[in-house]
Design an enzyme around this catalytic site. Structure first.
Site, PDB file in Angstrom:
ATOM      1  N   ASN A  11      24.933  28.361   4.919  1.00 25.58           N
ATOM      2  CA  ASN A  11      25.468  27.219   5.657  1.00 25.58           C
ATOM      3  C   ASN A  11      26.536  26.536   4.792  1.00 25.58           C
ATOM      4  OD1 ASN A  11      25.783  24.448   6.452  1.00 25.58           O
ATOM      5  ND2 ASN A  11      24.011  24.671   7.772  1.00 25.58           N
ATOM      6  N   ASP A  13      28.392  23.790   5.661  1.00 24.97           N
ATOM      7  CA  ASP A  13      28.710  22.423   6.102  1.00 24.97           C
ATOM      8  C   ASP A  13      29.141  21.513   4.952  1.00 24.97           C
ATOM      9  OD1 ASP A  13      27.857  23.204   8.599  1.00 24.97           O
ATOM     10  OD2 ASP A  13      26.005  22.030   8.570  1.00 24.97           O
ATOM     11  N   HIS A  14      28.434  21.652   3.825  1.00 21.96           N
ATOM     12  CA  HIS A  14      28.651  20.642   2.791  1.00 21.96           C
ATOM     13  C   HIS A  14      29.851  20.938   1.892  1.00 21.96           C
ATOM     14  CE1 HIS A  14      25.554  18.388   4.481  1.00 21.96           C
ATOM     15  NE2 HIS A  14      24.709  19.400   4.407  1.00 21.96           N
ATOM     16  N   ARG A  22      37.645  13.049   0.799  1.00 24.48           N
ATOM     17  CA  ARG A  22      39.010  12.614   0.511  1.00 24.48           C
ATOM     18  C   ARG A  22      39.969  12.823   1.692  1.00 24.48           C
ATOM     19  NH1 ARG A  22      40.490  12.053  -5.026  1.00 24.48           N
ATOM     20  NH2 ARG A  22      38.811  10.809  -5.894  1.00 24.48           N
ATOM     21  N   HIS A  47      27.481  23.778  11.381  1.00 24.22           N
ATOM     22  CA  HIS A  47      27.003  22.808  12.380  1.00 24.22           C
ATOM     23  C   HIS A  47      28.146  21.872  12.734  1.00 24.22           C
ATOM     24  CE1 HIS A  47      23.740  19.497  13.316  1.00 24.22           C
ATOM     25  NE2 HIS A  47      24.566  19.710  14.329  1.00 24.22           N
ATOM     26  N   ARG A  49      28.927  18.800  14.278  1.00 24.67           N
ATOM     27  CA  ARG A  49      28.194  17.610  14.750  1.00 24.67           C
ATOM     28  C   ARG A  49      29.069  16.808  15.682  1.00 24.67           C
ATOM     29  NH1 ARG A  49      23.408  16.542  11.264  1.00 24.67           N
ATOM     30  NH2 ARG A  49      23.116  14.727  12.576  1.00 24.67           N
ATOM     31  N   ARG A  53      31.190  14.866  11.105  1.00 21.77           N
ATOM     32  CA  ARG A  53      31.146  14.323   9.737  1.00 21.77           C
ATOM     33  C   ARG A  53      31.415  15.387   8.679  1.00 21.77           C
ATOM     34  NH1 ARG A  53      24.755  13.024   9.216  1.00 21.77           N
ATOM     35  NH2 ARG A  53      25.175  11.989  11.177  1.00 21.77           N
ATOM     36  N   HIS A  54      31.167  16.667   8.997  1.00 19.62           N
ATOM     37  CA  HIS A  54      31.552  17.697   8.019  1.00 19.62           C
ATOM     38  C   HIS A  54      32.438  18.764   8.681  1.00 19.62           C
ATOM     39  CE1 HIS A  54      27.733  19.222   9.541  1.00 19.62           C
ATOM     40  NE2 HIS A  54      26.998  18.449   8.753  1.00 19.62           N
ATOM     41  N   GLU A  74      25.687  26.079  14.946  1.00 26.01           N
ATOM     42  CA  GLU A  74      24.650  25.089  15.241  1.00 26.01           C
ATOM     43  C   GLU A  74      25.268  23.950  16.027  1.00 26.01           C
ATOM     44  OE1 GLU A  74      22.889  23.566  11.728  1.00 26.01           O
ATOM     45  OE2 GLU A  74      22.092  25.491  11.116  1.00 26.01           O
ATOM     46  N   THR A 104      20.557  14.022   7.945  1.00 21.66           N
ATOM     47  CA  THR A 104      20.550  15.452   8.206  1.00 21.66           C
ATOM     48  C   THR A 104      19.639  15.684   9.411  1.00 21.66           C
ATOM     49  OG1 THR A 104      20.102  17.624   7.242  1.00 21.66           O
ATOM     50  CG2 THR A 104      18.660  15.842   6.537  1.00 21.66           C
ATOM     51  N   THR A 105      19.501  16.937   9.833  1.00 22.31           N
ATOM     52  CA  THR A 105      18.682  17.215  11.016  1.00 22.31           C
ATOM     53  C   THR A 105      17.217  17.002  10.653  1.00 22.31           C
ATOM     54  OG1 THR A 105      20.347  18.860  11.547  1.00 22.31           O
ATOM     55  CG2 THR A 105      18.343  18.885  12.873  1.00 22.31           C
ATOM     56  N   GLU A 155      14.165  29.059  15.165  1.00 24.38           N
ATOM     57  CA  GLU A 155      14.298  28.798  13.735  1.00 24.38           C
ATOM     58  C   GLU A 155      13.300  27.706  13.393  1.00 24.38           C
ATOM     59  OE1 GLU A 155      18.152  28.710  11.992  1.00 24.38           O
ATOM     60  OE2 GLU A 155      17.508  27.375  10.367  1.00 24.38           O
ATOM     61  N   HIS A 198      16.112  24.890   6.273  1.00 28.87           N
ATOM     62  CA  HIS A 198      16.293  23.466   6.019  1.00 28.87           C
ATOM     63  C   HIS A 198      15.608  23.073   4.719  1.00 28.87           C
ATOM     64  CE1 HIS A 198      17.133  19.242   6.468  1.00 28.87           C
ATOM     65  NE2 HIS A 198      17.944  19.565   7.451  1.00 28.87           N
ATOM     66  N   GLY A 199      16.436  22.662   3.765  1.00 35.51           N
ATOM     67  CA  GLY A 199      15.934  22.141   2.505  1.00 35.51           C
ATOM     68  C   GLY A 199      15.455  23.197   1.526  1.00 35.51           C
ATOM     69  N   GLY A 220      21.855  26.006   2.978  1.00 32.68           N
ATOM     70  CA  GLY A 220      23.169  25.445   2.714  1.00 32.68           C
ATOM     71  C   GLY A 220      23.227  24.457   1.575  1.00 32.68           C
ATOM     72  N   HIS A 221      22.651  23.284   1.785  1.00 27.36           N
ATOM     73  CA  HIS A 221      22.884  22.158   0.883  1.00 27.36           C
ATOM     74  C   HIS A 221      22.591  22.498  -0.577  1.00 27.36           C
ATOM     75  CE1 HIS A 221      21.887  18.056  -0.770  1.00 27.36           C
ATOM     76  NE2 HIS A 221      23.106  17.889  -0.309  1.00 27.36           N
TER      77      HIS A 221
END
Ligand code: PXP
Length: 248
Positions: A11, A13-14, A22, A47, A49, A53-54, A74, A104-105, A155, A198-199, A220-221
């Site tokens: 993932n 996203d981040h 920036r 994802h 959103r 936001r990302h 997603e 987050t989700t 998932e 997730h996580g 991802g994160h």
């Protein structure tokens, strides 16, 4: 790839979160996606959103153009997102709950309460060939509902397990893990393909990777954070190694 191969979806996203801090063009999530592919990712997850936001709409356009591996798109179950998905026809669409104020989700989708609407919502996505996945908690009621609405994939949300582990609540982490194990087997018995995510981190990935019914992990994160220290390619390679070790 063999039937038992556990796929890794990275993932990105981040990468976009850091770029957007920036408002410029770097770091580029598309570059990260290509690098992840080269590092052995079996798919890329992003994802889009509602508040952008990302990941941005342009990122999704770009990913559809440049990726050689499947995109797992997603999205929340909204008309706007459905239109975008129907235009791009990504390999997979993962329906997630979305609340504007969340960081987050936070939980899985309430499928059981919205069965009718979701059945109608995913039908056109399936018609154009997307594999529809539903992001849910390890809860038998939700799995049965996901099956009834015609999803091919679920998932399982691993967040509660990972949070309990990170905060040292080991009994609770074990209970969450047991629920994930039981519900992976239950979903599989219904004919659903099982993914999880997730996580997840290097510390938490192996027990989940060891469940034989789980076919894909989306991470991802942690990986993007680890890339700051190791670089993205070694960070992904280590996750891959841990997954393979758990699976062996
Ligand atoms: N799977 C789903 C459905 C998600 O919503 C997310 C977070 O966007 C992930 C996996 C990846 O979670 P993390 O970034 O915490 O690894």
């Amino acid at each position: 790839m063999s039937d038992t191969h556990l796929r890794l979806g990275v993932n990105i996203d981040h990468v976009a979160t850091v770029r957007n801090a920036r408002g410029g063009a770097y770091p580029d999530p598309l570059r990260a996606a290509k690098l992840a592919e080269e590092a052995g990712a079996d798919g890329i997850t992003a994802h889009l959103r509602e508040d952008r936001r990302h990941i941005s709409d342009a990122d999704i356009d770009g990913l559809m153009e440049v990726l050689s591996v499947p995109l797992n798109f997603e999205m929340a179950a909204t008309d706007e997102m459905q239109k975008i998905a129907l235009r791009h026809k990504p390999h997979a669409v993962c329906i997630v709950p979305e609340k504007r104020e969340e960081r987050t989700t936070e939980g899985g989708l309430e499928v059981a309460r919205e069965e009718n609407r979701l059945a109608h919502f995913i039908a056109p996505l399936r018609d154009v060939g997307c594999r529809v996945s539903i992001f849910i908690a390890a809860d038998q009621r939700q799995i049965e509902a996901a099956h009834r609405i015609g999803a091919e994939v679920i998932e399982l949300h691993t967040g509660a397990y990972c949070d309990a582990h990170a905060e040292g609540r080991s009994d609770e982490a074990m209970r969450e893990l047991e629920a994930l194990r039981e519900m992976s087997a239950f979903a599989h018995s219904l004919g659903l393909e099982v993914h999880a995510g997730h996580g997840l981190t290097y510390d938490t990935v192996q027990p989940v990777a060891a469940f034989p019914e789980v076919r894909e992990l989306n991470i991802g994160h942690f990986l993007i954070g680890e890339a700051i220290f190791l670089g993205l390619t070694p960070a992904i390679a280590e996750m891959r190694r841990l997954m393979d070790e758990a699976r062996a």
